[in-house]
Design a protein around this motif. Structure first.
Motif, PDB file in Angstrom:
ATOM      1  N   ARG A   1      56.715  45.272  56.499  1.00 16.65           N
ATOM      2  CA  ARG A   1      56.468  46.466  57.307  1.00 16.65           C
ATOM      3  C   ARG A   1      55.037  46.389  57.820  1.00 16.65           C
ATOM      4  O   ARG A   1      54.080  46.466  57.064  1.00 16.65           O
ATOM      5  N   HIS A   2      54.899  46.203  59.109  1.00 15.75           N
ATOM      6  CA  HIS A   2      53.585  46.018  59.717  1.00 15.75           C
ATOM      7  C   HIS A   2      52.938  47.362  60.037  1.00 15.75           C
ATOM      8  O   HIS A   2      53.612  48.346  60.326  1.00 15.75           O
ATOM      9  N   THR A   3      51.614  47.364  60.007  1.00 15.51           N
ATOM     10  CA  THR A   3      50.871  48.578  60.361  1.00 15.51           C
ATOM     11  C   THR A   3      50.155  48.431  61.689  1.00 15.51           C
ATOM     12  O   THR A   3      49.721  49.422  62.265  1.00 15.51           O
ATOM     13  N   ALA A   4      50.019  47.218  62.186  1.00 16.87           N
ATOM     14  CA  ALA A   4      49.272  46.983  63.423  1.00 16.87           C
ATOM     15  C   ALA A   4      50.109  47.377  64.629  1.00 16.87           C
ATOM     16  O   ALA A   4      51.208  46.870  64.838  1.00 16.87           O
ATOM     17  N   GLY A   5      49.590  48.307  65.434  1.00 17.71           N
ATOM     18  CA  GLY A   5      50.251  48.698  66.673  1.00 17.71           C
ATOM     19  C   GLY A   5      51.659  49.202  66.420  1.00 17.71           C
ATOM     20  O   GLY A   5      51.928  49.934  65.473  1.00 17.71           O
ATOM     21  N   ASP A   6      52.581  48.779  67.272  1.00 18.93           N
ATOM     22  CA  ASP A   6      53.973  49.209  67.129  1.00 18.93           C
ATOM     23  C   ASP A   6      54.862  48.020  66.780  1.00 18.93           C
ATOM     24  O   ASP A   6      56.027  47.950  67.164  1.00 18.93           O
ATOM     25  N   ALA A   7      54.297  47.069  66.020  1.00 17.60           N
ATOM     26  CA  ALA A   7      55.040  45.868  65.662  1.00 17.60           C
ATOM     27  C   ALA A   7      56.276  46.217  64.846  1.00 17.60           C
ATOM     28  O   ALA A   7      56.234  47.053  63.942  1.00 17.60           O
ATOM     29  N   ALA A   8      57.385  45.568  65.167  1.00 14.03           N
ATOM     30  CA  ALA A   8      58.627  45.795  64.441  1.00 14.03           C
ATOM     31  C   ALA A   8      58.572  45.125  63.078  1.00 14.03           C
ATOM     32  O   ALA A   8      57.792  44.194  62.840  1.00 14.03           O
ATOM     33  N   ASP A   9      59.406  45.608  62.145  1.00 11.88           N
ATOM     34  CA  ASP A   9      59.511  44.966  60.840  1.00 11.88           C
ATOM     35  C   ASP A   9      59.923  43.505  61.022  1.00 11.88           C
ATOM     36  O   ASP A   9      60.703  43.165  61.915  1.00 11.88           O
ATOM     37  N   THR A  10      59.398  42.657  60.129  1.00  9.22           N
ATOM     38  CA  THR A  10      59.793  41.253  60.110  1.00  9.22           C
ATOM     39  C   THR A  10      60.734  41.023  58.947  1.00  9.22           C
ATOM     40  O   THR A  10      60.366  41.207  57.784  1.00  9.22           O
ATOM     41  N   SER A  11      61.972  40.643  59.233  1.00 10.05           N
ATOM     42  CA  SER A  11      62.975  40.438  58.187  1.00 10.05           C
ATOM     43  C   SER A  11      62.718  39.122  57.462  1.00 10.05           C
ATOM     44  O   SER A  11      62.499  38.079  58.086  1.00 10.05           O
ATOM     45  N   LEU A  12      62.744  39.164  56.116  1.00  6.42           N
ATOM     46  CA  LEU A  12      62.524  37.963  55.309  1.00  6.42           C
ATOM     47  C   LEU A  12      63.791  37.511  54.591  1.00  6.42           C
ATOM     48  O   LEU A  12      64.108  36.336  54.563  1.00  6.42           O
ATOM     49  N   VAL A  13      64.492  38.466  53.962  1.00  2.00           N
ATOM     50  CA  VAL A  13      65.709  38.140  53.222  1.00  2.00           C
ATOM     51  C   VAL A  13      66.743  39.231  53.484  1.00  2.00           C
ATOM     52  O   VAL A  13      66.434  40.422  53.378  1.00  2.00           O
ATOM     53  N   THR A  14      67.952  38.831  53.826  1.00  2.00           N
ATOM     54  CA  THR A  14      69.051  39.780  54.000  1.00  2.00           C
ATOM     55  C   THR A  14      69.902  39.768  52.740  1.00  2.00           C
ATOM     56  O   THR A  14      70.508  38.745  52.398  1.00  2.00           O
ATOM     57  N   LEU A  15      69.955  40.908  52.031  1.00  2.00           N
ATOM     58  CA  LEU A  15      70.738  40.999  50.806  1.00  2.00           C
ATOM     59  C   LEU A  15      72.194  41.316  51.107  1.00  2.00           C
ATOM     60  O   LEU A  15      73.101  40.738  50.498  1.00  2.00           O
ATOM     61  N   THR A  16      72.412  42.255  51.996  1.00  2.00           N
ATOM     62  CA  THR A  16      73.776  42.542  52.437  1.00  2.00           C
ATOM     63  C   THR A  16      73.774  42.645  53.950  1.00  2.00           C
ATOM     64  O   THR A  16      72.895  43.278  54.537  1.00  2.00           O
ATOM     65  N   GLU A  17      74.733  42.016  54.557  1.00  2.00           N
ATOM     66  CA  GLU A  17      74.803  41.997  56.013  1.00  2.00           C
ATOM     67  C   GLU A  17      75.273  43.354  56.552  1.00  2.00           C
ATOM     68  O   GLU A  17      76.229  43.939  56.030  1.00  2.00           O
ATOM     69  N   GLY A  18      74.576  43.823  57.566  1.00  2.54           N
ATOM     70  CA  GLY A  18      75.100  44.953  58.308  1.00  2.54           C
ATOM     71  C   GLY A  18      76.007  44.419  59.411  1.00  2.54           C
ATOM     72  O   GLY A  18      76.218  43.207  59.538  1.00  2.54           O
ATOM     73  N   LYS A  19      76.528  45.301  60.189  1.00  2.00           N
ATOM     74  CA  LYS A  19      77.323  44.894  61.329  1.00  2.00           C
ATOM     75  C   LYS A  19      76.410  44.762  62.537  1.00  2.00           C
ATOM     76  O   LYS A  19      75.732  45.712  62.916  1.00  2.00           O
ATOM     77  N   ALA A  20      76.352  43.577  63.107  1.00  2.00           N
ATOM     78  CA  ALA A  20      75.455  43.324  64.233  1.00  2.00           C
ATOM     79  C   ALA A  20      76.038  43.855  65.534  1.00  2.00           C
ATOM     80  O   ALA A  20      77.223  43.660  65.820  1.00  2.00           O
ATOM     81  N   GLY A  21      75.208  44.522  66.292  1.00  2.00           N
ATOM     82  CA  GLY A  21      75.588  44.924  67.637  1.00  2.00           C
ATOM     83  C   GLY A  21      75.201  43.841  68.629  1.00  2.00           C
ATOM     84  O   GLY A  21      74.298  43.041  68.380  1.00  2.00           O
ATOM     85  N   ARG A  22      75.862  43.785  69.734  1.00  2.87           N
ATOM     86  CA  ARG A  22      75.608  42.750  70.745  1.00  2.87           C
ATOM     87  C   ARG A  22      74.678  43.324  71.809  1.00  2.87           C
ATOM     88  O   ARG A  22      74.993  44.344  72.438  1.00  2.87           O
ATOM     89  N   LEU A  23      73.529  42.675  72.006  1.00  2.00           N
ATOM     90  CA  LEU A  23      72.532  43.186  72.940  1.00  2.00           C
ATOM     91  C   LEU A  23      72.339  42.209  74.094  1.00  2.00           C
ATOM     92  O   LEU A  23      71.893  41.076  73.899  1.00  2.00           O
ATOM     93  N   PRO A  24      72.653  42.619  75.304  1.00  2.00           N
ATOM     94  CA  PRO A  24      72.454  41.732  76.460  1.00  2.00           C
ATOM     95  C   PRO A  24      70.979  41.671  76.867  1.00  2.00           C
ATOM     96  O   PRO A  24      70.262  42.665  76.785  1.00  2.00           O
ATOM     97  N   THR A  25      70.540  40.512  77.285  1.00  2.00           N
ATOM     98  CA  THR A  25      69.204  40.343  77.863  1.00  2.00           C
ATOM     99  C   THR A  25      69.343  39.610  79.192  1.00  2.00           C
ATOM    100  O   THR A  25      70.413  39.099  79.523  1.00  2.00           O
ATOM    101  N   THR A  26      68.245  39.543  79.927  1.00  2.04           N
ATOM    102  CA  THR A  26      68.245  38.831  81.209  1.00  2.04           C
ATOM    103  C   THR A  26      67.875  37.362  81.056  1.00  2.04           C
ATOM    104  O   THR A  26      67.862  36.617  82.034  1.00  2.04           O
ATOM    105  N   LEU A  27      67.551  36.936  79.839  1.00  3.11           N
ATOM    106  CA  LEU A  27      67.068  35.576  79.617  1.00  3.11           C
ATOM    107  C   LEU A  27      68.125  34.532  79.951  1.00  3.11           C
ATOM    108  O   LEU A  27      69.324  34.796  79.899  1.00  3.11           O
ATOM    109  N   SER A  28      67.640  33.343  80.275  1.00  2.00           N
ATOM    110  CA  SER A  28      68.498  32.184  80.473  1.00  2.00           C
ATOM    111  C   SER A  28      68.222  31.204  79.343  1.00  2.00           C
ATOM    112  O   SER A  28      67.083  30.754  79.177  1.00  2.00           O
TER     113      SER A  28
END
Length: 539
Positions: A216-243
């Motif tokens: 859990r970062h305190t600098a600015g509005d940085a998002a949490d950095t995931s290190l270990v997943t103990l139980t999987e949630g259900k992933a949503g699909r997010l579209p981006t414009t990237l190639s």
């Protein structure tokens, strides 16, 4: 003498100290040291024995979950105790086993094996870190030099901590424009961006949260950095414009140059096709950088000159060796011969500073003319871009004195990011300002920024001058061999007497890209090859 007798003697001296105030205190020190002086404080680097002892005590206390004791072996007890306490209580990390490696001077590498548990779920945690042993400034003791990264290398700032629990946001599967999955493993520099996308859009993508160990970062509005997943949630699909193809090329290209960043956009739509960084700090400088863009800024300056009737691509723009503006003398890059008969196109494609400096005081230009051009035509510097993640919109403030001239050649008070300069090139290419974006605005009903864009004649002249630069000017060697409709502008920006930052921006068909490499030298030396690789993949 037995222990009891010795204690009585010390106790007697203590009684004398209390009765005799300061005089008694002096005698106590003298009696205990036996030499009539203050205790000697060690100086100099810790010895190998001290390094082994200090690190060993710290590791032992840490393994046993004794946060206060471990913190006492550091040179900053309070923050060390807070983080080490969170390691066990908030992160739920147990069964810690630390294996030190061979010390290199006062630095001790080590590996950690532990278990993260939450509810009925548990997972192993394995990582490597290192610490340094230093001499305490006042005590002279050998102590662990405290830094959050000692506890875990992903803890980069004071206040960062480890937490295990239900994810703040559901997981996402980010996909590119062709529905190909984007992961931080395959595209490493997308890691922080994917974390941010998850934080911002996880709830909108249709997923459900799992259980994770995160930083859990305190600098600015940085998002949490995931290190270990103990139980999987259900992933949503997010579209981006990237190639995915252009992103892969961008990732590979920046790896050849330290502290480098690149962005590619689609001029006809504003969609971001790639964003990549190779930086020690992991910062997304491609979107958030705020540095002088050097001569790539001459695209905007040339547009200002054309729009205000001061110059045209085939009109005169002499290029002398030096030009003086309000007592400050400007020079060209070494090796550039003067040309008093130069046109604006000549001056642009050879990146002549003095030719632009000599034109900035012409009527009707003012201290605010470059600002107006940047804001009204190129959509810069108004703080209204909504790309989908944190980004900087550029800054071109009205400037008087020498900075007015310096701004015109991308120095002075002008600040840009590679995203900004890729957008500038896209606007020059099409004549229309289309705000760059990474996430489709329909996902969260964002309103994209708008601007007038360029007059057709101005866009035509800018594009022609960039084509000449790519085929006959300073970008010729970099762009050689690329097919299609190509154009470019090189740049280098001096920073506090250090090696110049390398800048390059260019287009190929319906792809525009810009790159910056800190201390990379001239534009063709570092940023140029990065942009070329991206244009080759996407154009």
């Amino acid at each position: 003498m037995g222990k009891g007798v010795k204690a009585a003697v010390v106790g007697g001296v203590f009684a004398a100290m209390v009765g005799g105030a300061g005089y008694g205190a002096y005698n106590l020190v003298s009696a205990l040291n036996g030499d009539g002086g203050a205790p000697e404080v060690k100086t100099g680097p810790p010895s190998a024995e001290e390094v082994a002892e200090a690190s060993g005590k710290f590791f032992s206390a840490w393994e046993k979950g004794r946060a206060a004791q471990a913190a006492a072996y550091t040179n900053f007890e309070a923050p060390a105790e807070k983080l080490l306490t969170a390691y066990g209580e908030e992160a739920h990390i147990t069964g810690v086993k630390i294996t030190p490696g061979a010390a290199k001077g006062t630095t001790v590498p080590f590996s950690v094996r532990a278990t993260v548990s939450y509810g009925k779920a548990s997972k192993p945690l394995v990582y490597k870190s290192e610490l340094k042993v230093v001499r305490g400034e006042t005590s002279g003791q050998a102590l662990v030099d405290w830094d959050p990264s000692v506890v875990h290398p992903a803890l980069k700032n004071d206040g960062d901590t480890l937490v295990t629990g239900e994810s703040a946001s559901p997981p996402i599967v980010a996909v590119d424009r062709d529905d190909r999955v984007l992961t931080k493993e395959k595209y490493p520099s997308l890691g922080p961006i994917l974390d941010t996308l998850r934080e911002r859009y996880g709830d909108r993508a249709g997923g459900t949260p799992g259980i994770e160990l995160v930083v859990r970062h305190t600098a600015g509005d940085a998002a949490d950095t995931s290190l270990v997943t103990l139980t999987e949630g259900k992933a949503g699909r997010l579209p981006t414009t990237l190639s995915a193809a252009v992103q892969a090329a961008a990732e590979k290209a920046v790896q050849s140059y330290d502290e480098s960043s690149v962005v590619a956009v689609k001029p006809s739509t504003g969609e971001v096709l790639a964003v990549a960084n190779n930086r020690a700090d992991g910062w997304n400088a491609a979107f958030e950088g705020r540095v002088a863009p050097g001569s790539t800024m001459k695209i905007v300056t040339a547009a200002m000159l054309i729009d205000n009737g001061v110059a045209s691509m085939n009109g005169p723009a002499p290029c002398p060796d030096t030009a003086t503006w309000q007592s400050q003398t400007f020079k060209n890059l070494p090796g550039l011969p003067a040309n008093e008969s130069a046109t604006l196109a000549d001056t642009f494609m050879r990146s002549c500073n003095t030719g632009f400096i000599k034109l900035v005081d012409e009527e009707p230009l003012t201290d605010a003319s470059l600002t107006a051009e940047a804001q009204e035509r190129f959509g810069l510097g108004r703080d209204d871009w909504k790309t989908g993640i944190t980004s900087f919109d550029g800054s071109v403030p009205p400037s008087a004195g020498p900075d007015r001239a310096a701004n015109a050649i991308g120095q002075g008070q002008v600040q840009m990011s590679p995203l900004n300069m890729a957008s500038v090139t896209a606007t020059a290419k099409t004549g229309a300002f289309r705000q760059p974006y990474l996430v489709p605005p329909g996902l969260d009903d964002r309103e994209l920024a708008t601007a007038k864009g360029l007059q057709p004649n101005t866009s035509y002249q800018l594009t022609q001058m960039m084509r000449l630069t790519a085929t006959q000017g300073t970008a010729r060697d970099v762009m050689a061999g690329l097919g299609g409709d190509i154009g470019a502008k090189t740049g280098s920006a001096e920073v506090d007497g250090q090696a110049a930052n390398s800048w390059f921006t260019g287009f190929r068909n319906d792809v525009a890209a810009a790159a910056m490499s800190e201390a990379g030298g001239r534009g063709s030396e570092a940023a140029g090859p990065i942009v070329r690789a991206v244009l080759a993949a996407g154009g």
